[in-house]
Design an enzyme around this catalytic site. Structure first.
Site, short mmCIF file in Angstrom:
data_model
loop_
_atom_site.label_atom_id
_atom_site.label_comp_id
_atom_site.label_asym_id
_atom_site.label_seq_id
_atom_site.Cartn_x
_atom_site.Cartn_y
_atom_site.Cartn_z
N GLY A 130 -24.26 -8.56 -13.78
CA GLY A 130 -24.29 -7.92 -15.10
C GLY A 130 -24.17 -8.98 -16.19
O GLY A 130 -24.41 -10.17 -15.95
N ALA A 183 -21.62 -10.33 -17.51
CA ALA A 183 -20.64 -11.38 -17.22
C ALA A 183 -21.19 -12.37 -16.20
O ALA A 183 -21.22 -13.59 -16.44
CB ALA A 183 -19.34 -10.75 -16.72
N GLN A 218 -25.32 1.20 -24.66
CA GLN A 218 -26.22 1.66 -25.73
C GLN A 218 -25.84 1.05 -27.07
O GLN A 218 -26.65 0.43 -27.75
CB GLN A 218 -26.14 3.19 -25.84
CG GLN A 218 -26.62 3.92 -24.62
CD GLN A 218 -26.44 5.43 -24.75
OE1 GLN A 218 -25.73 5.91 -25.62
NE2 GLN A 218 -27.08 6.17 -23.86
N GLY A 278 -23.72 -1.47 -28.59
CA GLY A 278 -23.95 -2.85 -28.97
C GLY A 278 -22.77 -3.77 -28.71
O GLY A 278 -21.91 -3.46 -27.89
N GLU A 294 -18.76 1.69 -35.51
CA GLU A 294 -18.36 2.63 -34.47
C GLU A 294 -16.89 2.98 -34.68
O GLU A 294 -16.18 2.29 -35.43
CB GLU A 294 -18.57 2.00 -33.08
CG GLU A 294 -20.04 1.79 -32.77
CD GLU A 294 -20.30 1.30 -31.35
OE1 GLU A 294 -19.42 0.64 -30.78
OE2 GLU A 294 -21.39 1.58 -30.83
N HIS A 301 -15.10 8.42 -22.00
CA HIS A 301 -15.98 8.51 -23.17
C HIS A 301 -16.04 9.96 -23.58
O HIS A 301 -16.25 10.84 -22.75
CB HIS A 301 -17.38 7.98 -22.83
CG HIS A 301 -18.18 7.70 -24.06
ND1 HIS A 301 -18.69 8.70 -24.85
CD2 HIS A 301 -18.53 6.54 -24.65
CE1 HIS A 301 -19.32 8.14 -25.87
NE2 HIS A 301 -19.24 6.83 -25.77
N ARG A 323 -11.55 6.56 -29.34
CA ARG A 323 -12.08 7.42 -28.27
C ARG A 323 -11.03 8.26 -27.56
O ARG A 323 -11.29 9.39 -27.18
CB ARG A 323 -12.72 6.53 -27.20
CG ARG A 323 -14.02 6.01 -27.62
CD ARG A 323 -14.60 5.14 -26.56
NE ARG A 323 -15.86 4.66 -27.06
CZ ARG A 323 -16.57 3.74 -26.47
NH1 ARG A 323 -16.15 3.19 -25.35
NH2 ARG A 323 -17.71 3.36 -26.98
N HIS A 363 -15.31 6.20 -18.25
CA HIS A 363 -16.27 5.29 -18.87
C HIS A 363 -15.95 3.82 -18.68
O HIS A 363 -16.83 3.00 -18.46
CB HIS A 363 -16.33 5.63 -20.35
CG HIS A 363 -17.36 4.89 -21.13
ND1 HIS A 363 -18.69 4.94 -20.81
CD2 HIS A 363 -17.27 4.08 -22.21
CE1 HIS A 363 -19.38 4.21 -21.67
NE2 HIS A 363 -18.54 3.66 -22.51
N ARG A 367 -9.59 0.47 -25.26
CA ARG A 367 -10.62 -0.50 -25.66
C ARG A 367 -11.29 -0.08 -26.97
O ARG A 367 -11.69 1.07 -27.12
CB ARG A 367 -11.68 -0.57 -24.57
CG ARG A 367 -12.89 -1.40 -24.93
CD ARG A 367 -13.93 -1.29 -23.86
NE ARG A 367 -14.59 -0.01 -23.90
CZ ARG A 367 -15.91 0.16 -24.05
NH1 ARG A 367 -16.69 -0.90 -24.16
NH2 ARG A 367 -16.45 1.35 -24.05
C1 LIG Z 1 -23.27 4.13 -20.37
C2 LIG Z 1 -22.47 2.96 -20.84
C3 LIG Z 1 -22.54 2.56 -22.17
C4 LIG Z 1 -21.81 1.45 -22.61
N1 LIG Z 1 -21.95 1.02 -23.91
C5 LIG Z 1 -21.31 -0.13 -24.30
C6 LIG Z 1 -21.55 -0.68 -25.58
O1 LIG Z 1 -22.33 -0.18 -26.37
N2 LIG Z 1 -20.89 -1.83 -25.92
C7 LIG Z 1 -20.01 -2.45 -25.07
O2 LIG Z 1 -19.44 -3.49 -25.42
N3 LIG Z 1 -19.79 -1.94 -23.83
C8 LIG Z 1 -20.43 -0.81 -23.44
N4 LIG Z 1 -20.20 -0.32 -22.18
C9 LIG Z 1 -19.35 -1.09 -21.27
C10 LIG Z 1 -20.09 -2.32 -20.80
O3 LIG Z 1 -21.44 -1.99 -20.59
C11 LIG Z 1 -19.51 -2.87 -19.52
O4 LIG Z 1 -18.13 -3.04 -19.65
C12 LIG Z 1 -20.14 -4.22 -19.17
O5 LIG Z 1 -21.53 -4.12 -19.18
C13 LIG Z 1 -19.65 -4.69 -17.82
O6 LIG Z 1 -20.41 -5.81 -17.46
P1 LIG Z 1 -20.05 -6.58 -16.13
O7 LIG Z 1 -20.95 -7.75 -16.09
O8 LIG Z 1 -18.59 -6.80 -16.07
O9 LIG Z 1 -20.41 -5.54 -14.97
P2 LIG Z 1 -21.73 -4.69 -14.66
O10 LIG Z 1 -22.76 -4.81 -15.71
O11 LIG Z 1 -21.27 -3.31 -14.28
O12 LIG Z 1 -22.30 -5.41 -13.36
C14 LIG Z 1 -21.61 -5.35 -12.14
C15 LIG Z 1 -22.38 -6.14 -11.11
O13 LIG Z 1 -21.55 -6.32 -9.96
C16 LIG Z 1 -22.30 -6.02 -8.80
N5 LIG Z 1 -21.34 -5.64 -7.74
C17 LIG Z 1 -20.33 -4.76 -7.81
N6 LIG Z 1 -19.65 -4.75 -6.65
C18 LIG Z 1 -20.26 -5.64 -5.84
C19 LIG Z 1 -20.06 -6.07 -4.51
N7 LIG Z 1 -19.06 -5.59 -3.73
N8 LIG Z 1 -20.89 -6.99 -3.98
C20 LIG Z 1 -21.92 -7.49 -4.71
N9 LIG Z 1 -22.16 -7.13 -5.98
C21 LIG Z 1 -21.35 -6.21 -6.53
C22 LIG Z 1 -23.26 -4.94 -9.21
O14 LIG Z 1 -24.33 -4.87 -8.30
C23 LIG Z 1 -23.64 -5.46 -10.60
O15 LIG Z 1 -24.64 -6.45 -10.45
C24 LIG Z 1 -20.94 0.78 -21.71
C25 LIG Z 1 -20.86 1.20 -20.39
C26 LIG Z 1 -21.62 2.27 -19.95
C27 LIG Z 1 -21.53 2.69 -18.52
#
Ligand SMILES: Cc1cc2nc3c(=O)[nH]c(=O)nc-3n(C[C@H](O)[C@H](O)[C@H](O)COP(=O)(O)OP(=O)(O)OC[C@H]3O[C@@H](n4cnc5c(N)ncnc54)[C@H](O)[C@@H]3O)c2cc1C
Length: 543
Positions: free
Chosen positions: A22, A24, A55, A57, A126, A248, A294, A355, A390
């Protein structure tokens, strides 16, 4: 059938293993790639994760009318006196640089031309933000970020993308009875070949996202099953503040929508929350009305739904011009229309849904966990930024800021470890297990777990409900452990094993907090303590 593979095919070696693709994980990979060989795992499709669905930002101070101190104060207020102020200052102070890096990497945020004819970023507002400070790409910011980072990563020869691999468990020197407590790699499940492989690495970073799938209703994609939290816990890391799961307030209520999110930005742009009879209710709960944080909005909706005995409330932006709605919310507009709802002329039915996980694996300002060489960044981690709640759009920001900090630390330390040989790691032994005979057990336990978490450990809690939930989760845990010891692993079993572990941590954290604060609301303790502290669970004390 599993094809037989030679030992060399079953072992991967890299400088850094990143579990998660993702915002990160991909940001970290890009920062590390000029200096290190990096393997990035994603258990599902490469782009699939919460990032793709974000969605609204990313929050950062880009306007001359705004300032860093106000962003810090808004974050602290939303966090209900439980944020780590140092983490808040660190994140917000690094926000502009991190977002600029996204822009330089190719992320295309919306712009507008101001009165002087200058092009500026279009900033939205927001709930909980005192200024317009959200950079966005229409209403599909996450998709723009994920796709841009992914295409940059795909071009880098030092990054090896391992799609369709689940990390099962971490390998540490302690688990192998070697000296010190250092990360050595991970066992991973190759979903296509249906076999377990080993990845040896000098450093491992968990970037696995959140755990909201532990609840029946969630805005999150299926991959958000708390794997990183469970992996870290089983390896001996402390986990903090898991009682604070953000619900959410506004997910579309429709049988075919699968918890499609209606962005906070809608309320920022004037959308109103209505009862089924068309009357507003938020002004009865908070003077900020629809722009309250929220947790307050989600509880107000939950309260009104339970009081009136109805399935949903409504969100209405139909008083705005259709042109404005379609321009600012194209994804939401199209999706609703496909489901027969024209948001330009009618209110949208909504319910709250799990959420965001505010808690997670405890880390320092570099993302380093309790195990030497093991890092955690993004939603899987607990940095102290979010406190008890958050602030909207601070989470994508946290992913990027901590990915950069983590990269810096690893790059500094890598030359020393490159000199060292990898430890000998035994291959995964599945000689004593067989193929599952009753997949129905997993299916049933999935549903049971997520339903009682929703009913007993959801938006409003009581001591009795938490005790009930703990008894059930411990029973499930026994059953799943037994199943895990006897049968070959697969995605559903691996996720369920992790979810049940995370559920137990959430329940125990909720039981420890004898007050109501931010996202944690317990009817038996409606008041707030004078000196609140984060809830920290340690596997050494809780096993
Ligand atoms: C619908 C929605 C809307 C949102 N809107 C916003 C917003 O507008 N602004 C904001 O700041 N935040 C928003 N958020 C929150 C934000 O999107 C997330 O907190 C952020 O994207 C998390 O990123 P990440 O890289 O930590 O994890 P993610 O993007 O969830 O990625 C996780 C990754 O880990 C991998 N993974 C998980 N477990 C394993 C495993 N055991 N082995 C191998 N791979 C694994 C998955 O395959 C994926 O690739 C929103 C969240 C959602 C669900």
């Amino acid at each position: 059938m599993t094809e037989s593979k030679s030992i060399t095919e079953l072992q991967h070696i890299c400088d850094v293993l990143i579990v998660g693709a993702g915002a990160a994980g991909l940001s970290l990979a890009l920062k590390l790639a000029p200096f290190a060989n990096v393997n990035v795992l994603s258990k599902g499709k490469l782009a699939e994760g919460s990032t793709l669905y974000a969605q609204g930002g990313v929050a950062a101070v880009f306007s001359d009318d705004d300032n860093i101190e106000d962003h810090i104060q808004d974050t602290l207020v939303a966090g209900a006196n439980l944020c780590d102020e140092e983490a808040v200052r660190f994140t917000v102070s690094n926000a502009k640089e991190s977002i600029q890096w996204l822009i330089d990497t190719g992320v295309d945020f919306d712009t507008e031309v101001d009165q002087l004819g200058q092009t500026q970023y279009h900033l939205t507002q927001e709930g909980g933000h005192s200024h317009r400070r959200i950079l966005h790409s229409a209403d599909a910011t996450g998709k723009e970020i994920e796709n841009t980072l992914l295409s940059a990563v795909k071009k880098h020869k030092n990054i090896n993308l391992m799609e369709g691999y689940n990390a099962i468990d971490l390998i540490t020197s302690r688990k192998l009875n070697l000296p010190a407590n250092r990360i050595l790699g991970a066992y991973v499940w190759n979903r296509k070949a249906e076999c377990v492989e080993t990845v040896k690495a000098h450093f491992v970073t968990l970037a696995t996202g959140g755990a909201s799938k532990v609840y029946q209703y969630t805005s999150n994609p299926d991959v958000s099953s708390g794997d990183g939290i469970a992996l870290a816990w089983r390896s001996g890391c402390r986990i903090a503040n898991m009682e604070f799961n953000q619900f959410h307030p506004t997910c579309l209520f429709h049988p075919d929508a699968k918890s499609f999110l209606l962005s906070e930005a809608l309320r920022g742009e004037g959308a109103l929350l209505l009862r089924p009879d068309g009357t507003r209710f938020m002004p009865d709960f908070d003077q900020r009305a629809e722009l309250a944080p929220r947790d307050i909005v989600a509880r107000a909706i939950d309260y009104e739904m339970k009081r009136l005995g109805v399935d949903c409330m409504y969100l209405d932006i139909s008083h705005k011009d259709k042109e404005f709605i379609v321009k600012h919310f194209p994804t939401i507009y199209r999706r609703c229309l496909l489901l027969g709802i024209d948001m330009a002329v009618q209110p949208m039915p909504i319910v709250p849904a799990a959420h965001y996980s505010c808690g997670g694996v405890m880390i320092d300002h570099h993302g380093q966990t309790d195990i030497d060489g093991l890092y955690a960044i993004g939603e899987v981690s607990y940095t102290g930024l979010h406190g008890a709640n958050r602030l909207a759009s601070n989470s994508l920001l946290e992913c990027i800021v901590y990915a950069h900090a983590c990269a810096k630390d690893i790059i500094n330390r890598l030359p020393f470890y490159k000199e060292h040989k990898f430890a000998i790691i035994p291959d995964w032994d599945d000689s004593q297990v067989e193929n599952s005979d009753e997949a129905v057990v997993i299916q049933h336990n999935w549903h049971e777990l997520r339903l009682f978490m929703w009913d007993y450990v959801g938006i409003v809690r009581t001591d009795k409900r938490l005790e009930r939930a703990l008894r059930r989760v411990q029973l499930l845990q026994q059953e799943i452990d037994e199943y895990y010891s006897n049968f070959k692993v697969g995605n559903n079993l691996l996720e369920l094993r992790n979810l049940v572990q995370v559920a137990e941590i959430i329940i125990k954290s909720a039981m420890q907090r004898k007050e109501s604060r931010g996202l944690h609301y317990n009817l038996d303790y409606p008041n707030q303590l004078d000196n609140p502290q984060p809830t920290i669970l340690s596997p050494d004390k809780n096993s």
